[in-house]
Write a protein that holds these residues in place. Structure first.
Motif: not given
Length: 259
Positions: A145-149, A169-171, A220-221
């Motif tokens: 479930c990481w975020g975007i660059e 981004f630490p979503v 932002w995912r």
């Protein structure tokens, strides 16, 4: 960050370890408040366990529904070995599926043993975002479930899912903080309304607040396996439907009072 955590001689997936911690924290919160709602200790535990089973089934079912189109296209190319089935069954969960599955299981139990749904809704509502705090921390540790660059953020080096060596981004942690804030809002509401009869409003408030948070954070995912339709992800559409349903519910209440 840390997909696995070693405890003594055992190597445990960090995501599942955090989920267990979240379940324990939620149980502590529930047992500390159960007398206010008149819910027996055994019913408290049974609903938690049954809800957890329903959540796992629901989260996995919605995940399969989201990836079904891609999975169907790749059927001829897939090696249906034991390892493939294990990978499909062990990874991949969608929170909203877990939420609906857990709620369905809890409602079934309450109806079976004649527990007030309104009392149960107010009682269990703060435990949901509290559990989710630990779940999202588990996602962060596992790299799912990481975020975007982004120009700033976290860089994974040993993730099995997220791209390594890229600033993301630490979503997951952002959502964890938002869930903690929602939990606090629900507890403050409960304290302010102490002594009044349960209305079930805490669960509706939780659903509305989380739907807003989830809709915004989805932008932002960075992970692609979430399903998209008309610029929105599956979870965003579910968030919109939840907010619409809650809006209709309160509109009907206001209208009935005016008649």
């Amino acid at each position: 960050m840390m997909p696995f955590i070693k405890v003594f001689r055992y190597t445990i997936p960090s995501y599942w370890l955090m989920c267990i911690c979240g379940l324990l924290a939620s149980c502590v919160l529930l047992y500390a408040r159960r007398r206010r709602f008149g819910i027996a200790s055994d019913d408290t535990l049974h609903i938690v366990l049954l809800g957890a089973i329903g959540a796992i089934i629901g989260a996995k079912a919605l995940y399969f529904l989201v990836i079904a189109p891609k999975l169907i296209r790749l059927v001829p190319q897939i090696d249906w070995s034991y390892q493939t089935l294990e990978m499909l069954l062990s990874g991949g969960y969608v929170f909203y599926g877990g939420l609906f599955g857990g709620l369905l299981a809890a409602v079934s139990y309450c109806r079976r043993y004649r527990i007030s749904l309104r009392a149960a809704a107010d009682f269990y509502a703060p435990a949901l975002p509290l559990f989710h705090v630990f779940g999202r921390i588990g996602c962060f540790l596992a790299g799912c479930c990481w975020g975007i660059e982004a120009p700033w953020g976290v860089v994974y080096t040993h993730s099995l899912a997220a791209p390594n060596g890229v600033t993301l981004f630490p979503v997951q942690l952002t959502e964890a903080v938002c869930n903690l804030a929602i939990c606090m809002v629900l507890l403050l509401r409960e304290r302010r309304l102490s002594g009044r009869q349960p209305t079930g409003g805490a669960l509706l408030l939780y659903a509305a607040l989380y739907a807003c948070v989830r809709f915004l954070l989805e932008f932002w995912r960075g992970d692609a396996v979430r399903g998209h339709f008309l610029f929105f992800s599956t979870s965003q559409w579910i968030s919109v439907l939840i907010l619409f349903a809650i809006g209709i519910y309160f509109w009907k209440i206001v209208r009935s009072r005016q008649l």
